[in-house]
Motif scaffolding. Structure first.
Motif, PDB file in Angstrom:
ATOM      1  N   THR A 207       0.804  -1.230   0.000  1.00 35.51           N
ATOM      2  CA  THR A 207       0.000   0.000   0.000  1.00 35.51           C
ATOM      3  C   THR A 207       0.833   1.274   0.000  1.00 35.51           C
ATOM      4  OG1 THR A 207      -0.106   0.060   2.421  1.00 35.51           O
ATOM      5  CG2 THR A 207      -1.827  -1.180   1.266  1.00 35.51           C
ATOM      6  N   GLY A 208       2.109   1.162   0.397  1.00 36.66           N
ATOM      7  CA  GLY A 208       2.934   2.344   0.548  1.00 36.66           C
ATOM      8  C   GLY A 208       2.566   3.170   1.763  1.00 36.66           C
ATOM      9  N   ASN A 209       1.771   2.607   2.673  1.00 36.33           N
ATOM     10  CA  ASN A 209       1.257   3.334   3.828  1.00 36.33           C
ATOM     11  C   ASN A 209       1.738   2.655   5.103  1.00 36.33           C
ATOM     12  OD1 ASN A 209      -0.505   4.227   5.985  1.00 36.33           O
ATOM     13  ND2 ASN A 209      -1.809   5.118   4.406  1.00 36.33           N
ATOM     14  N   ILE A 210       2.533   3.362   5.910  1.00 30.71           N
ATOM     15  CA  ILE A 210       3.088   2.744   7.109  1.00 30.71           C
ATOM     16  C   ILE A 210       2.023   2.517   8.173  1.00 30.71           C
ATOM     17  CG2 ILE A 210       5.375   3.705   6.651  1.00 30.71           C
ATOM     18  CD1 ILE A 210       4.876   5.731   8.877  1.00 30.71           C
ATOM     19  N   TRP A 211       0.941   3.289   8.146  1.00 31.17           N
ATOM     20  CA  TRP A 211      -0.107   3.110   9.154  1.00 31.17           C
ATOM     21  C   TRP A 211      -0.928   1.852   8.885  1.00 31.17           C
ATOM     22  CZ3 TRP A 211       0.541   5.557  13.444  1.00 31.17           C
ATOM     23  CH2 TRP A 211       1.237   6.774  13.446  1.00 31.17           C
ATOM     24  N   ILE A 212      -1.103   1.538   7.595  1.00 32.26           N
ATOM     25  CA  ILE A 212      -1.748   0.260   7.269  1.00 32.26           C
ATOM     26  C   ILE A 212      -0.841  -0.888   7.689  1.00 32.26           C
ATOM     27  CG2 ILE A 212      -2.536  -1.217   5.367  1.00 32.26           C
ATOM     28  CD1 ILE A 212      -3.575   1.273   3.998  1.00 32.26           C
ATOM     29  N   GLY A 213       0.458  -0.719   7.497  1.00 38.27           N
ATOM     30  CA  GLY A 213       1.409  -1.729   7.967  1.00 38.27           C
ATOM     31  C   GLY A 213       1.319  -1.918   9.469  1.00 38.27           C
ATOM     32  N   ALA A 214       1.198  -0.800  10.207  1.00 41.40           N
ATOM     33  CA  ALA A 214       1.074  -0.889  11.665  1.00 41.40           C
ATOM     34  C   ALA A 214      -0.205  -1.608  12.067  1.00 41.40           C
ATOM     35  CB  ALA A 214       1.108   0.512  12.269  1.00 41.40           C
ATOM     36  N   LEU A 215      -1.299  -1.340  11.332  1.00 41.01           N
ATOM     37  CA  LEU A 215      -2.560  -2.025  11.605  1.00 41.01           C
ATOM     38  C   LEU A 215      -2.405  -3.535  11.432  1.00 41.01           C
ATOM     39  CD1 LEU A 215      -5.619  -2.141  12.122  1.00 41.01           C
ATOM     40  CD2 LEU A 215      -5.955  -1.685   9.667  1.00 41.01           C
ATOM     41  N   PHE A 216      -1.735  -3.931  10.381  1.00 42.44           N
ATOM     42  CA  PHE A 216      -1.537  -5.367  10.155  1.00 42.44           C
ATOM     43  C   PHE A 216      -0.540  -5.955  11.157  1.00 42.44           C
ATOM     44  CE2 PHE A 216      -3.868  -4.735   6.283  1.00 42.44           C
ATOM     45  CZ  PHE A 216      -4.412  -5.981   6.008  1.00 42.44           C
ATOM     46  N   GLY A 217       0.365  -5.128  11.673  1.00 43.06           N
ATOM     47  CA  GLY A 217       1.222  -5.587  12.760  1.00 43.06           C
ATOM     48  C   GLY A 217       0.411  -5.924  13.992  1.00 43.06           C
ATOM     49  N   LEU A 218      -0.570  -5.076  14.296  1.00 45.60           N
ATOM     50  CA  LEU A 218      -1.486  -5.331  15.412  1.00 45.60           C
ATOM     51  C   LEU A 218      -2.265  -6.622  15.184  1.00 45.60           C
ATOM     52  CD1 LEU A 218      -3.277  -4.628  17.885  1.00 45.60           C
ATOM     53  CD2 LEU A 218      -4.620  -3.167  16.343  1.00 45.60           C
ATOM     54  N   ILE A 219      -2.828  -6.761  13.997  1.00 39.59           N
ATOM     55  CA  ILE A 219      -3.606  -7.955  13.669  1.00 39.59           C
ATOM     56  C   ILE A 219      -2.745  -9.216  13.799  1.00 39.59           C
ATOM     57  CG2 ILE A 219      -4.781  -9.176  11.788  1.00 39.59           C
ATOM     58  CD1 ILE A 219      -5.687  -6.380  10.786  1.00 39.59           C
ATOM     59  N   ALA A 220      -1.512  -9.145  13.285  1.00 35.64           N
ATOM     60  CA  ALA A 220      -0.623 -10.308  13.329  1.00 35.64           C
ATOM     61  C   ALA A 220      -0.278 -10.691  14.767  1.00 35.64           C
ATOM     62  CB  ALA A 220       0.654 -10.022  12.540  1.00 35.64           C
ATOM     63  N   ALA A 221      -0.047  -9.691  15.617  1.00 39.36           N
ATOM     64  CA  ALA A 221       0.294  -9.975  17.015  1.00 39.36           C
ATOM     65  C   ALA A 221      -0.833 -10.708  17.721  1.00 39.36           C
ATOM     66  CB  ALA A 221       0.626  -8.668  17.735  1.00 39.36           C
ATOM     67  N   LEU A 222      -2.061 -10.237  17.542  1.00 41.18           N
ATOM     68  CA  LEU A 222      -3.204 -10.851  18.223  1.00 41.18           C
ATOM     69  C   LEU A 222      -3.570 -12.194  17.607  1.00 41.18           C
ATOM     70  CD1 LEU A 222      -5.423  -7.657  18.698  1.00 41.18           C
ATOM     71  CD2 LEU A 222      -3.969  -8.794  20.397  1.00 41.18           C
ATOM     72  N   PHE A 223      -3.518 -12.285  16.282  1.00 37.87           N
ATOM     73  CA  PHE A 223      -3.844 -13.548  15.616  1.00 37.87           C
ATOM     74  C   PHE A 223      -2.808 -14.619  15.957  1.00 37.87           C
ATOM     75  CE2 PHE A 223      -3.958 -16.534  12.042  1.00 37.87           C
ATOM     76  CZ  PHE A 223      -5.314 -16.767  11.932  1.00 37.87           C
ATOM     77  N   GLY A 224      -1.543 -14.214  16.039  1.00 39.46           N
ATOM     78  CA  GLY A 224      -0.498 -15.167  16.395  1.00 39.46           C
ATOM     79  C   GLY A 224      -0.712 -15.765  17.770  1.00 39.46           C
ATOM     80  N   GLU A 225      -1.182 -14.941  18.714  1.00 40.27           N
ATOM     81  CA  GLU A 225      -1.463 -15.443  20.056  1.00 40.27           C
ATOM     82  C   GLU A 225      -2.662 -16.389  20.046  1.00 40.27           C
ATOM     83  OE1 GLU A 225      -0.537 -15.474  24.258  1.00 40.27           O
ATOM     84  OE2 GLU A 225       0.531 -14.958  22.398  1.00 40.27           O
ATOM     85  N   PHE A 226      -3.656 -16.090  19.210  1.00 35.91           N
ATOM     86  CA  PHE A 226      -4.807 -16.993  19.072  1.00 35.91           C
ATOM     87  C   PHE A 226      -4.362 -18.352  18.529  1.00 35.91           C
ATOM     88  CE2 PHE A 226      -7.671 -18.693  15.765  1.00 35.91           C
ATOM     89  CZ  PHE A 226      -8.678 -19.189  16.582  1.00 35.91           C
ATOM     90  N   VAL A 227      -3.497 -18.332  17.525  1.00 33.87           N
ATOM     91  CA  VAL A 227      -2.997 -19.591  16.959  1.00 33.87           C
ATOM     92  C   VAL A 227      -2.186 -20.356  17.996  1.00 33.87           C
ATOM     93  CG1 VAL A 227      -1.502 -20.607  15.200  1.00 33.87           C
ATOM     94  CG2 VAL A 227      -3.006 -18.702  14.604  1.00 33.87           C
ATOM     95  N   LEU A 228      -1.362 -19.638  18.754  1.00 36.04           N
ATOM     96  CA  LEU A 228      -0.568 -20.279  19.804  1.00 36.04           C
ATOM     97  C   LEU A 228      -1.460 -21.006  20.798  1.00 36.04           C
ATOM     98  CD1 LEU A 228       2.029 -20.711  21.522  1.00 36.04           C
ATOM     99  CD2 LEU A 228       1.574 -18.466  22.542  1.00 36.04           C
ATOM    100  N   LYS A 229      -2.499 -20.348  21.264  1.00 31.88           N
ATOM    101  CA  LYS A 229      -3.369 -20.927  22.279  1.00 31.88           C
ATOM    102  C   LYS A 229      -4.259 -22.039  21.723  1.00 31.88           C
ATOM    103  CE  LYS A 229      -3.544 -16.810  25.231  1.00 31.88           C
ATOM    104  NZ  LYS A 229      -3.056 -17.492  26.442  1.00 31.88           N
TER     105      LYS A 229
END
Length: 257
Positions: A207-229
């Protein structure tokens, strides 16, 4: 050497390759070594995961989820062979996903999960989601953990996204995160963050947008914990939460962004 040490080496070699490229060199250590047949996670890490599962099944390794112990400790030829066979299987599966089926996702991560699931059914007894009879088992982060992961995901996603947009190098944050796991290998409580780094980088580059990247960083952090559990708790083999997160969200990013 074990799955986790092999992955750490991939991160270190990847950083070396990025440095060579940045200095104007033509040697592609990232593609040929860090993600190639030598240290590629779909080969070296995935083979180590399967070897650990096999070693546990044969009453050598205390837990099949232990991906840090170098399995040379047991001097068992069959453990070595099983790891090698799964490494070869990972090479073939990734070739199928990437070059034959042309799947729009991170096929290396998808291969890591594919071989891990095969290993769990072959060598484990806990089933795909582990022991569901455990009382008060959690399947998603909450409370202080939720807040911690949210802050970490946004912050790391923002930093990685900035450098990805500036340099165009999508694997920079991933390799730093992978190398940082050397502290986890030493026994310190250093978290895995390479799923946050890579998912954020994919989104930012698309996207060329760092804020969209940050949003997906948030999503990845929470989704990764869901997968872990859900898939990597109360079980007897390892299914990698970061790889699971990367291939799912890479698919979404590649399709829609």
């Amino acid at each position: 050497m074990g799955a986790l040490p092999a992955f750490i080496f991939a991160g270190l070699v990847g950083l070396s390759g990025i440095a060579i490229t940045a200095a104007g060199g033509s040697l592609d250590l990232v593609g040929t070594l860090a993600f190639g047949p030598f240290l590629g996670p779909h080969i070296a890490f995935a083979g180590g995961v399967a070897a650990a599962a096999y070693s546990h099944k044969n009453n050598q390794l205390e837990s099949g989820c232990d991906i840090a112990t170098p399995l040379a400790k047991f001097s068992d030829p069959m453990t070595l062979i099983v790891g090698g066979l799964f490494g070869g299987l990972g090479y073939v599966i990734n070739y199928l996903y990437a070059s034959v089926l042309h799947l729009p996702t991170d096929t290396v991560a998808m291969t890591v999960i594919t071989t891990a699931i095969i290993a769990r059914f072959m060598f484990g007894n806990s089933g795909i989601v582990g022991d569901t009879s455990v009382k008060d088992r959690d399947y998603y982060p909450k409370g202080k953990s939720f807040l911690f992961l949210s802050i970490a995901g946004i912050a790391l996603g923002l930093v990685v996204s900035h450098y990805t947009v500036e340099t165009g190098i999508v694997t920079l944050g991933f390799c730093i995160s992978a190398a940082s796991l050397m502290f986890a290998q030493m026994g310190h409580p250093c978290p895995a963050t390479h799923h946050i780094s890579l998912v954020a980088a994919y989104a930012a580059l698309a996207t060329g947008n760092i804020w969209i990247g940050a949003l997906f960083g948030l999503i990845a952090a929470l989704f990764g914990e869901f997968v872990l559990k859900t898939f990597n708790s109360h079980c007897d083999t390892h299914i990698d939460p970061p790889a699971f997160t990367i291939f799912v969200w890479a698919f979404i990013i590649f399709i829609f962004l």
